[in-house]
Motif scaffolding. Structure first.
Motif, PDB file in Angstrom:
ATOM      1  N   ALA B  85      12.888  38.168   9.316  1.00 25.87           N
ATOM      2  CA  ALA B  85      11.896  37.443  10.121  1.00 25.87           C
ATOM      3  C   ALA B  85      11.111  38.348  11.053  1.00 25.87           C
ATOM      4  CB  ALA B  85      12.582  36.326  10.916  1.00 25.87           C
ATOM      5  N   LEU B  86      10.579  39.460  10.524  1.00 25.95           N
ATOM      6  CA  LEU B  86       9.710  40.325  11.337  1.00 25.95           C
ATOM      7  C   LEU B  86       8.306  39.738  11.340  1.00 25.95           C
ATOM      8  CD1 LEU B  86      10.887  43.779   9.997  1.00 25.95           C
ATOM      9  CD2 LEU B  86      11.593  42.617  12.075  1.00 25.95           C
ATOM     10  N   TYR B  87       7.548  40.011  12.410  1.00 26.66           N
ATOM     11  CA  TYR B  87       6.164  39.536  12.447  1.00 26.66           C
ATOM     12  C   TYR B  87       5.336  40.396  11.505  1.00 26.66           C
ATOM     13  CZ  TYR B  87       8.030  37.526  16.697  1.00 26.66           C
ATOM     14  OH  TYR B  87       8.821  36.860  17.588  1.00 26.66           O
ATOM     15  N   PRO B  88       4.786  39.826  10.442  1.00 21.95           N
ATOM     16  CA  PRO B  88       4.152  40.657   9.419  1.00 21.95           C
ATOM     17  C   PRO B  88       2.883  41.351   9.906  1.00 21.95           C
ATOM     18  CG  PRO B  88       3.847  38.324   8.940  1.00 21.95           C
ATOM     19  CD  PRO B  88       4.780  38.402  10.098  1.00 21.95           C
ATOM     20  N   HIS B  89       2.242  40.795  10.953  1.00 22.00           N
ATOM     21  CA  HIS B  89       0.964  41.362  11.370  1.00 22.00           C
ATOM     22  C   HIS B  89       1.118  42.422  12.446  1.00 22.00           C
ATOM     23  CE1 HIS B  89       2.008  38.122  14.091  1.00 22.00           C
ATOM     24  NE2 HIS B  89       1.220  38.660  14.993  1.00 22.00           N
ATOM     25  N   LEU B  90       2.346  42.640  12.925  1.00 25.16           N
ATOM     26  CA  LEU B  90       2.540  43.608  13.999  1.00 25.16           C
ATOM     27  C   LEU B  90       3.225  44.863  13.470  1.00 25.16           C
ATOM     28  CD1 LEU B  90       3.817  41.327  16.914  1.00 25.16           C
ATOM     29  CD2 LEU B  90       1.517  42.190  16.517  1.00 25.16           C
ATOM     30  N   SER B  91       2.919  46.000  14.114  1.00 31.04           N
ATOM     31  CA  SER B  91       3.586  47.240  13.729  1.00 31.04           C
ATOM     32  C   SER B  91       5.053  47.155  14.159  1.00 31.04           C
ATOM     33  CB  SER B  91       2.915  48.420  14.415  1.00 31.04           C
ATOM     34  OG  SER B  91       3.183  48.361  15.791  1.00 31.04           O
ATOM     35  N   VAL B  92       5.839  48.097  13.643  1.00 34.99           N
ATOM     36  CA  VAL B  92       7.262  48.129  13.981  1.00 34.99           C
ATOM     37  C   VAL B  92       7.448  48.194  15.493  1.00 34.99           C
ATOM     38  CG1 VAL B  92       9.311  49.574  13.863  1.00 34.99           C
ATOM     39  CG2 VAL B  92       8.012  49.083  11.793  1.00 34.99           C
ATOM     40  N   ALA B  93       6.659  49.070  16.149  1.00 35.02           N
ATOM     41  CA  ALA B  93       6.803  49.210  17.604  1.00 35.02           C
ATOM     42  C   ALA B  93       6.501  47.889  18.301  1.00 35.02           C
ATOM     43  CB  ALA B  93       5.863  50.303  18.114  1.00 35.02           C
ATOM     44  N   ASP B  94       5.443  47.225  17.866  1.00 37.20           N
ATOM     45  CA  ASP B  94       5.085  45.948  18.514  1.00 37.20           C
ATOM     46  C   ASP B  94       6.130  44.886  18.237  1.00 37.20           C
ATOM     47  OD1 ASP B  94       2.813  46.803  19.743  1.00 37.20           O
ATOM     48  OD2 ASP B  94       1.534  46.424  18.005  1.00 37.20           O
ATOM     49  N   ASN B  95       6.668  44.887  17.017  1.00 37.41           N
ATOM     50  CA  ASN B  95       7.720  43.935  16.691  1.00 37.41           C
ATOM     51  C   ASN B  95       8.884  44.073  17.662  1.00 37.41           C
ATOM     52  OD1 ASN B  95       8.043  42.046  14.269  1.00 37.41           O
ATOM     53  ND2 ASN B  95       6.750  43.677  13.454  1.00 37.41           N
ATOM     54  N   ILE B  96       9.284  45.328  17.907  1.00 36.45           N
ATOM     55  CA  ILE B  96      10.429  45.539  18.789  1.00 36.45           C
ATOM     56  C   ILE B  96      10.060  45.188  20.227  1.00 36.45           C
ATOM     57  CG2 ILE B  96      12.061  47.274  19.627  1.00 36.45           C
ATOM     58  CD1 ILE B  96      11.823  48.677  16.983  1.00 36.45           C
ATOM     59  N   ALA B  97       8.767  45.377  20.574  1.00 34.47           N
ATOM     60  CA  ALA B  97       8.361  45.159  21.965  1.00 34.47           C
ATOM     61  C   ALA B  97       8.180  43.680  22.299  1.00 34.47           C
ATOM     62  CB  ALA B  97       7.068  45.924  22.244  1.00 34.47           C
ATOM     63  N   LEU B 144       9.019  55.401  11.967  1.00 33.73           N
ATOM     64  CA  LEU B 144       8.401  54.242  11.312  1.00 33.73           C
ATOM     65  C   LEU B 144       7.606  53.385  12.280  1.00 33.73           C
ATOM     66  CD1 LEU B 144      11.550  53.091   9.325  1.00 33.73           C
ATOM     67  CD2 LEU B 144       9.762  54.624   8.550  1.00 33.73           C
ATOM     68  N   LEU B 145       7.566  53.797  13.556  1.00 28.10           N
ATOM     69  CA  LEU B 145       7.047  52.891  14.586  1.00 28.10           C
ATOM     70  C   LEU B 145       5.643  52.367  14.328  1.00 28.10           C
ATOM     71  CD1 LEU B 145       8.530  54.399  17.853  1.00 28.10           C
ATOM     72  CD2 LEU B 145       9.073  52.244  16.756  1.00 28.10           C
ATOM     73  N   ASP B 146       4.811  53.145  13.622  1.00 26.18           N
ATOM     74  CA  ASP B 146       3.423  52.718  13.439  1.00 26.18           C
ATOM     75  C   ASP B 146       3.209  51.886  12.187  1.00 26.18           C
ATOM     76  OD1 ASP B 146       2.665  53.975  15.735  1.00 26.18           O
ATOM     77  OD2 ASP B 146       2.433  55.907  14.715  1.00 26.18           O
ATOM     78  N   ARG B 147       4.243  51.764  11.364  1.00 25.43           N
ATOM     79  CA  ARG B 147       4.050  51.024  10.112  1.00 25.43           C
ATOM     80  C   ARG B 147       4.132  49.527  10.311  1.00 25.43           C
ATOM     81  NH1 ARG B 147       7.361  53.732   5.473  1.00 25.43           N
ATOM     82  NH2 ARG B 147       7.242  55.929   6.037  1.00 25.43           N
ATOM     83  N   LYS B 148       3.621  48.818   9.296  1.00 29.09           N
ATOM     84  CA  LYS B 148       3.775  47.364   9.290  1.00 29.09           C
ATOM     85  C   LYS B 148       5.047  47.031   8.496  1.00 29.09           C
ATOM     86  CE  LYS B 148       0.004  45.926  11.370  1.00 29.09           C
ATOM     87  NZ  LYS B 148      -1.318  45.902  10.765  1.00 29.09           N
ATOM     88  N   PRO B 149       5.675  45.886   8.785  1.00 29.29           N
ATOM     89  CA  PRO B 149       6.911  45.530   8.061  1.00 29.29           C
ATOM     90  C   PRO B 149       6.744  45.568   6.542  1.00 29.29           C
ATOM     91  CG  PRO B 149       6.589  44.036   9.880  1.00 29.29           C
ATOM     92  CD  PRO B 149       5.370  44.909   9.848  1.00 29.29           C
TER      93      PRO B 149
END
Ligand code: ATP
Ligand code: MG
Lengths: 320, 384
Positions: B85-97, B144-149
């Motif tokens: 259930a990661l947010y598909p439109h956010l980068s990895v860093a944003d998902n964690i933030a 991987l922080l800048d990638r999308k899920p």
């Protein structure tokens, strides 16, 4: 490949049928009135210099002008001076038919104003439709509440109501509120799009529940879930909806014709075509078609720019 | 200190009761594995604890405060979902933030575009950035922080989902089969990482799985759940060696425990018409069952309690499992043997099996554990 030639033939014929009116519109917008009447000159017309009768008529010299021009033409009679002036005016008023048609389109009617109105109306309609449809679709797709199915059946039912059937009551309501001849009259009746609610609801049904639960665990309210999670994931579906909404309301002639009766200030682009009607002699077909061309241009340009995403959006809405 | 009490939780979906009165006390810092077969209600229980589903009856108490009516967002728990259930439109860093932003920044500071110019927002953003990097380095996903899920492998996504749960400091972590989508190798590796993480953070973990190896290796206690009830909640070795219920004994352990029908008559325990032991302090009853772990059996001579033919064997290198067809038993008996015994376990060979009655687990007709006192081991047991 060669076995399928007949499929291609049918498709090409179909394409020709669809393109023909556009071809005529574009062609007429380039030709002189005479060529349009006689049906000659191919696609571009001959583009011979033509004389704008009205321009010449406006510059018809009066007695004072003839007198003041006497210095420039020494030794000529008044009559000869007058003829010379008319010849000059004719030379100034001569132009290529294409230029004539498009100049007419922009000068005879405030076409730019109409285009601006069109943008204001379609954009407001779309934005408000999205503001209404997204939360409604989210609730219908993902929240559990009493009467949800009943509400959704109502949405489906409303899909079946044709606009023209309720146009009169709508008009009367707006008139009673004193809203006719305002932007509100053009925008308000379309702000709740049941089609938009239905389309987005179907799309939201495919968004996994876990994603929404994860957002709740992350501390989002239902409202932020709609705008921060559902909206970004729904962009392709929104684009598909945008096509339907913008095309329908940009091209709508029926409704603006009903609620905008007085001032030309509120005319939308399709109403602009009316400027050139009524001249039964047909001499204004050229400018009229030029106006039509100008009106369809924004949509075509927008389509070309966003072609890839549009097709994604449409196929997606077809699949889900 | 955030202890978590689950108190008589009942959940019904329409007519069907999915949870039938679950009670569990979890102390701060425990790692509880919730195991059970598919459909027994593990996810439902976890979602009720999280506040994503409401219980029909019962109460959840977190840190001494009942959370009835408290929204999921306000319970201060984090959850890792089976599907990530990661947010598909956010980068990895944003998902964690996201959880940090939602909980520590005001609504105005979170506004797109203008939010970052609000007072205090820049500083908060820097702090959040630092915390995201810290969580990412713990899970080794800094690159991987800048990638999308969508651009990540299953294992990487799973780490991101863990990262999103771990950046916060919640009262408890709820993990719903977080490893079920990983391949065997990655699963073993991540299993170790999660256990390590638990030791380091000292936080409470509730870990749902239907993989008993995960449960055995990671947890401080295993709660075995079946048909909407917790049958037993004990340390892994206790659950294995001393199960309270035949269903627990059957569920935990691989290969499965051998169950033999037995009879208790006048204090004498009979298996396959042989007296095996004398028991006291237990009422006579027919239809009791005897559970024997594969390692409790050993090969013996001809006059054994169980004699049968080897029907199948698996050599795992360090040990050998043999399935033995015993006349009179409906199921094959599984034996775990030393590789040195391989020669004796050829297909079709007839072997005798023996065991110590002390290693056997007795269950009554309804499946509850019997704990008799063994007075005399086996009248008929002469050959060792
Ligand atoms: N929303 C619902 N409506 C009706 N029944 C449900 C609902 N959610 C779950 N159930 C039922 O509740 C039971 C328990 O489901 P649950 O998801 O908790 O199982 P589980 O133990 O997590 O299984 P698995 O290991 O397969 O994930 C199942 O029989 C399921 O069909
Ligand atoms: Mg589950």
């Amino acid at each position: 490949m060669t076995r399928d030639w007949w499929k291609h033939l049918i498709l090409i014929l179909g394409a020709l049928v669809v393109i023909a009116p556009f071809y005529m519109m574009l062609s007429y917008s380039l030709k002189s009135p005479g060529e349009i009447d006689r049906g000659e000159g191919g696609f571009f017309g001959r583009q011979e210099m033509m004389i704008d009768e009205r321009c010449v008529a406006l510059r018809d010299p009066n007695r004072d002008e003839v007198a003041s021009a006497a210095k420039r033409f020494p030794g000529l009679t008044d009559r000869e001076i007058r003829d010379a002036l008319i010849t000059e005016a004719e030379a100034d008023c001569a132009m290529r038919p294409a230029v004539f048609n498009y100049t007419m389109a922009f000068t005879e009617a405030p076409l730019l104003r109409y285009l601006l109105n069109g943008v204001i109306v379609t954009v407001s309609i779309f934005v408000i439709q999205v503001l209404v449809a997204l939360p409604a679709a989210y609730a219908l797709a993902k929240l559990r509440f009493w009467g949800r199915e009943a509400v959704f059946s109502l949405v489906l039912f409303c899909l079946l109501i044709p606009v023209h059937a309720i146009a009169l009551p709508l008009y009367i309501m707006l008139a009673k509120l004193g809203l006719t001849n305002t932007y509100a009259a053009l925008v308000v009746p379309w702000t709740i799009s049941v089609f938009g609610i239905f389309l987005m609801r179907q799309f939201f049904m495919t968004v996994p529940d876990d994603l929404i639960d994860a957002a709740r665990m992350d501390g989002m309210t239902e409202f932020s879930i709609v705008w921060r999670v559902m909206l970004p994931t729904a962009v392709p579906a929104l684009l598909a909806f945008a096509i339907f909404s913008v095309v329908a309301h940009w091209n709508d002639y029926f409704w603006p014709r009903i609620v905008v009766t007085g001032s030309r200030e509120l005319f939308t682009p399709p109403l602009g075509l009316r400027e050139f009607k009524g001249d039964g002699d047909g001499s204004f077909f050229g400018p009229m078609m030029a106006t039509a061309t100008v009106i369809v241009c924004p949509l075509i340009v927008a389509f070309l720019l966003a072609q890839k995403r549009f097709i994604e959006g449409i196929t997606l809405s077809g699949m889900k | 200190m955030a202890d978590l009490h689950i108190d008589g939780v009942v959940k019904s979906f329409g007519e069907t009761q999915v949870l039938k009165g679950i009670s569990l006390d979890i102390r701060h810092g425990e790692f509880i594995a919730l195991v059970g077969p598919s459909g027994c209600g593990k996810s439902t229980l976890l979602r009720i604890i999280a506040g994503l589903e409401s219980q029909s009856a019962g109460d959840i108490v977190i840190a001494g405060r009942s959370v009835a009516g408290v929204r999921a967002a306000d319970r201060n728990l984090s959850m890792v979902f089976q599907s990530y259930a990661l947010y598909p439109h956010l980068s990895v860093a944003d998902n964690i933030a996201v959880p940090l932003r939602m909980r520590t920044m005001g609504a105005v500071q979170r506004l797109p575009l203008v939010g970052r110019w609000m007072p205090g927002a820049a500083e908060r953003n820097r702090e959040i950035d630092a915390e995201v990097r810290k969580a990412a380095s713990t899970l080794e996903i800094e690159t991987l922080l800048d990638r999308k899920p969508g651009q990540l492998s299953g294992g990487q996504r799973q780490r991101v989902a863990l990262g999103r749960a771990l950046v916060r400091d919640p009262a408890a972590f709820l993990l719903d089969e977080p490893l079920s989508n990983l391949d065997a190798k990655l699963r073993v590796q991540t299993r170790g990482e999660i256990a390590e993480l638990h030791r380091r953070l000292g936080a409470t973990f509730i870990y749902v799985t239907h993989d008993q190896v995960e449960a055995m290796t990671m947890s401080s206690r295993i709660a075995v759940m079946m048909e909407g009830q917790i049958l037993q909640c004990d340390a892994p070795d206790l659950v294995y060696e001393d199960p309270e219920d035949i269903r627990v004994a059957e569920f935990i352990g691989s290969p499965k425990i051998n169950i033999l029908p037995a009879e208790l008559n006048g204090g004498s325990l009979r298996v396959l018409d042989r007296d095996i032991a004398r028991l006291t302090r237990v009422a006579d009853q027919p239809g009791i069952r005897l559970g024997l772990r594969p390692e409790a059996l050993r090969l013996s001579g001809a006059d054994s309690v169980l004699t049968g033919v080897v029907a199948h064997h698996e050599n795992l290198g360090s040990e050998v499992f043999a399935q033995i067809e015993v006349p009179g038993l409906s199921e094959r008996v599984v034996l775990r043997a030393d590789p040195s015994a391989r020669r004796r376990l050829g297909l079709g060979a007839t072997v005798g099996l023996d065991f110590d009655i002390g290693d056997a687990l007795l269950f009554d007709t309804s499946g509850k554990r019997l704990r008799p006192v063994i007075e005399a081991a086996r009248a008929a047991h002469q050959v060792a």
